[in-house]
Design a protein around this motif. Structure first.
Motif, PDB file in Angstrom:
ATOM      1  N   PRO A  40       0.835  -1.212   0.000  1.00 41.30           N
ATOM      2  CA  PRO A  40       0.000   0.000   0.000  1.00 41.30           C
ATOM      3  C   PRO A  40       0.871   1.263   0.000  1.00 41.30           C
ATOM      4  O   PRO A  40       1.960   1.284   0.575  1.00 41.30           O
ATOM      5  CB  PRO A  40      -0.792  -0.103   1.308  1.00 41.30           C
ATOM      6  N   MET A  41       0.373   2.308  -0.649  1.00 41.04           N
ATOM      7  CA  MET A  41       1.124   3.564  -0.720  1.00 41.04           C
ATOM      8  C   MET A  41       1.474   4.106   0.658  1.00 41.04           C
ATOM      9  O   MET A  41       2.558   4.644   0.859  1.00 41.04           O
ATOM     10  CB  MET A  41       0.327   4.603  -1.508  1.00 41.04           C
ATOM     11  N   GLU A  42       0.573   3.932   1.600  1.00 44.10           N
ATOM     12  CA  GLU A  42       0.822   4.430   2.955  1.00 44.10           C
ATOM     13  C   GLU A  42       2.027   3.738   3.587  1.00 44.10           C
ATOM     14  O   GLU A  42       2.803   4.357   4.317  1.00 44.10           O
ATOM     15  CB  GLU A  42      -0.419   4.230   3.842  1.00 44.10           C
ATOM     16  N   ALA A  43       2.183   2.433   3.324  1.00 48.49           N
ATOM     17  CA  ALA A  43       3.314   1.679   3.884  1.00 48.49           C
ATOM     18  C   ALA A  43       4.632   2.164   3.291  1.00 48.49           C
ATOM     19  O   ALA A  43       5.638   2.265   3.996  1.00 48.49           O
ATOM     20  CB  ALA A  43       3.132   0.184   3.636  1.00 48.49           C
ATOM     21  N   VAL A  44       4.631   2.466   1.998  1.00 49.64           N
ATOM     22  CA  VAL A  44       5.856   2.952   1.350  1.00 49.64           C
ATOM     23  C   VAL A  44       6.168   4.367   1.826  1.00 49.64           C
ATOM     24  O   VAL A  44       7.323   4.690   2.122  1.00 49.64           O
ATOM     25  CB  VAL A  44       5.722   2.877  -0.184  1.00 49.64           C
TER      26      VAL A  44
END
Length: 144
Positions: free
Chosen positions: A67-71
């Motif tokens: 997920p973008m949030e994790a990156v």
């Protein structure tokens, strides 16, 4: 009545534009490296993604399947030195699912390698956002 509807509609559009602008944007990094889909992916995946994202001129590219949030959260990890000597890189705390695409010599076909690796990204801005994929590190056998 029509004027009141127009004013309400304009306010609603304004609110939506503000909310859309509130989401941090890192379009080049997102285009070149983000694909939160599930893998594993084969060589046809690489060819399709490289072409559809208009990055098929690259000899190799890495797609991150998280997920973008994790990156984006990787930007909050301690700074490390990037390959270019700058100190704005960050290494993920946990391994992430990636696909490395390598173009075969003289061809438009790719070799795909699916792995779980620590990713290293450069971040800039306030808030910090990913702007460059600097590489990855292998997960040691103890961490697996």
């Amino acid at each position: 009545m029509a004027l009141k509807s127009l004013v309400l509609f304009s306010l609603m559009v304004l609110v939506l534009l503000v909310l859309a602008g509130a989401r941090p944007s890192w379009p080049k990094f997102e285009n070149d490296h983000m694909d939160p889909g599930n893998g594993p992916f084969g060589p046809n995946y690489c060819k399709k993604e490289m072409k559809s994202r208009n990055i098929s001129g690259k000899q190799c590219n890495t797609f991150v399947h998280e997920p973008m949030e994790a990156v984006q959260a990787v930007c909050l990890e301690p700074n490390i030195t990037c390959k270019n000597g700058r100190d704005n890189c960050h290494k993920s705390r946990s391994p992430m699912s990636i696909t490395e695409c390598f173009r075969k010599k003289g061809r438009s076909s790719y070799k795909a390698i699916n792995e779980k690796r620590y990713i290293i990204i450069a971040c800039k801005g306030n808030p910090l956002l990913p702007v460059h994929y600097d590489g990855s590190e292998e997960v040691s056998s103890e961490a697996r």
